[in-house]
Design a protein around this motif. Structure first.
Motif, mmCIF file in Angstrom:
data_model
loop_
_atom_site.group_PDB
_atom_site.id
_atom_site.type_symbol
_atom_site.label_atom_id
_atom_site.label_comp_id
_atom_site.label_asym_id
_atom_site.label_seq_id
_atom_site.Cartn_x
_atom_site.Cartn_y
_atom_site.Cartn_z
ATOM 1 N N UNK A 1 33.398 36.450 39.946
ATOM 2 C CA UNK A 1 33.526 35.477 41.036
ATOM 3 C C UNK A 1 32.611 35.853 42.206
ATOM 4 N N UNK A 2 32.533 37.150 42.514
ATOM 5 C CA UNK A 2 31.695 37.608 43.627
ATOM 6 C C UNK A 2 30.213 37.630 43.270
ATOM 7 N N UNK A 3 29.916 37.635 41.969
ATOM 8 C CA UNK A 3 28.523 37.794 41.563
ATOM 9 C C UNK A 3 28.043 39.215 41.782
ATOM 10 N N UNK B 1 23.592 31.342 32.727
ATOM 11 C CA UNK B 1 23.816 30.227 33.652
ATOM 12 C C UNK B 1 24.602 29.104 32.969
ATOM 13 N N UNK B 2 25.591 28.574 33.681
ATOM 14 C CA UNK B 2 26.387 27.463 33.161
ATOM 15 C C UNK B 2 27.541 27.875 32.280
ATOM 16 N N UNK C 1 44.867 34.065 28.531
ATOM 17 C CA UNK C 1 45.682 34.427 29.684
ATOM 18 C C UNK C 1 44.802 34.646 30.912
ATOM 19 N N UNK C 2 43.649 35.300 30.734
ATOM 20 C CA UNK C 2 42.738 35.509 31.866
ATOM 21 C C UNK C 2 42.199 34.171 32.366
ATOM 22 N N UNK C 3 41.915 33.261 31.451
ATOM 23 C CA UNK C 3 41.404 31.954 31.852
ATOM 24 C C UNK C 3 42.432 31.182 32.671
ATOM 25 N N UNK D 1 38.016 30.455 38.898
ATOM 26 C CA UNK D 1 37.428 30.027 37.624
ATOM 27 C C UNK D 1 35.914 29.853 37.701
ATOM 28 N N UNK D 2 35.370 29.846 38.926
ATOM 29 C CA UNK D 2 33.927 29.623 39.101
ATOM 30 C C UNK D 2 33.210 30.958 39.056
#
Length: 339
Positions: A100-102, A44-45, A66-68, A77-78
């Motif tokens: 991103x999708x979790x 988390x975080x 590059x991925x970032x 990015x979240x």
């Protein structure tokens, strides 16, 4: 001057095309995994930057920066915390989409029908990946921790297979099972047969738990329910061993004896009138349906035949004859439940 501008624009255009090709090539290139899958955990975080760097340190991801950058520019990015499974052939684009999708790893836990709440707690305690937050050792303490609008926990959780991800709590899983039981019981209660001897859904739940413990044969549940409903309607005691066993608790060692049938208990249906005060197990939907749709007939007794089924009788004389045949002269391969 104009030719210089055109040349510069041409170079920039070609550079853009080349950069876009290189980016797409990078995003579509498989991660540096070995032949087997690998589970990774995002705490988390954790930011996309730090998580990408961690995978680079582990030798899984090339060019983490590059991925970032791509993630930030594309609004991805979240990333979500959890446990993820990377498979051979997965690419940086797949990785980012999972985060991103979790799309975390899903596990499952099955709560069988007919088990007691105490048995469920043992199953939960032995299940890995669950975050064990419940601390109470007794029913009253756990009732407070779960914060449910019931007076007793037994029977109030629906037997089913529940999916969960790493870090989900035992409390969360039980609350889901409770919500499911509430929904099933309400739906079945609304469609119940007329003239049943129950004042409320909870009494039907108690009856369903007894039916669940009496037989594992699906085609007998409504017959069993019919016997018990008719006994209640006639003012007869239920006289069912599973309730006595439940009342004995840890005192029960696998064999029920005559002294147990004479032992006072709120659950001894050989001594009390009507239903016991609470369910004695977690009933499934079929048992709940049977309790609310008992089979019509005249039988008031039943006895285990030894092959997993029961023999039903309308009279005490017929029942005593069946007891002599099936219980006092038990077959060598006698069993009380179906295989």
């Amino acid at each position: 001057m104009q030719k210089g501008i055109i040349a510069l624009l041409s170079v920039l255009f070609l550079a853009l095309i080349a950069g876009n090709w290189l980016l797409n090539h990078y995003l579509a290139t498989p991660l540096l995994l070995e032949s087997s899958s690998k589970a990774i955990r995002v705490s988390p975080g954790t930011s996309l930057t730090s998580q990408s760097r961690q995978l680079a340190d582990e030798g899984i991801l090339q060019w983490p920066r590059l991925l970032t950058v791509y993630g930030r520019l594309s609004g991805q990015a979240d990333i979500k915390a959890g446990e993820y499974l990377l498979n051979p052939g997965d690419t940086p684009r797949d990785l980012l989409a999972m985060w991103v999708k979790g799309d975390v790893i899903q596990y499952s836990l099955t709560f069988p029908e007919g088990r007691r709440f105490a048995d469920w707690l043992v199953l939960l305690a032995g299940t890995e990946k669950i975050n064990h937050v419940l601390q109470g050792e007794g029913m009253d303490e756990l009732l407070v921790e779960l914060d449910l609008d019931v007076n007793h926990l037994e029977g109030w959780f629906f037997p089913d297979t529940y999916s969960f991800s790493a870090g989900d709590t035992d409390r969360d899983i039980l609350l889901r099972a409770h919500a499911r039981m509430i929904a099933v019981l309400e739906a079945e209660w609304q469609g119940r047969a007329p003239n049943l001897p129950y004042e409320n859904p909870y009494q039907a739940l108690i009856m369903a738990s007894i039916i669940e413990r009496e037989t594992g044969a699906p085609d007998e549940r409504r017959q069993i329910a019919g016997v018990f409903v008719r006994r209640l309607q006639k003012g007869m005691r239920l006289q069912t061993d599973p309730t006595v066993i439940y009342g004995l608790g840890d005192e029960y060692k696998g064999n029920i004896r005559r002294k147990h049938l004479r032992q006072p208990s709120a659950y001894n249906t050989y001594l009390i009138d009507g239903l016991p005060p609470t369910p004695i197990a977690m009933p499934g939907r079929d048992a709940i349906h049977a309790a609310l749709h008992p089979e019509q007939g005249d039988s008031l007794y039943f006895v285990a035949k030894g092959d997993g089924s029961h023999y039903f009788s309308a009279t005490l004389e017929g029942h005593q004859k069946a007891v002599r045949e099936f219980q006092l002269k038990r077959r060598s391969d006698y069993r009380s439940s179906p295989q």
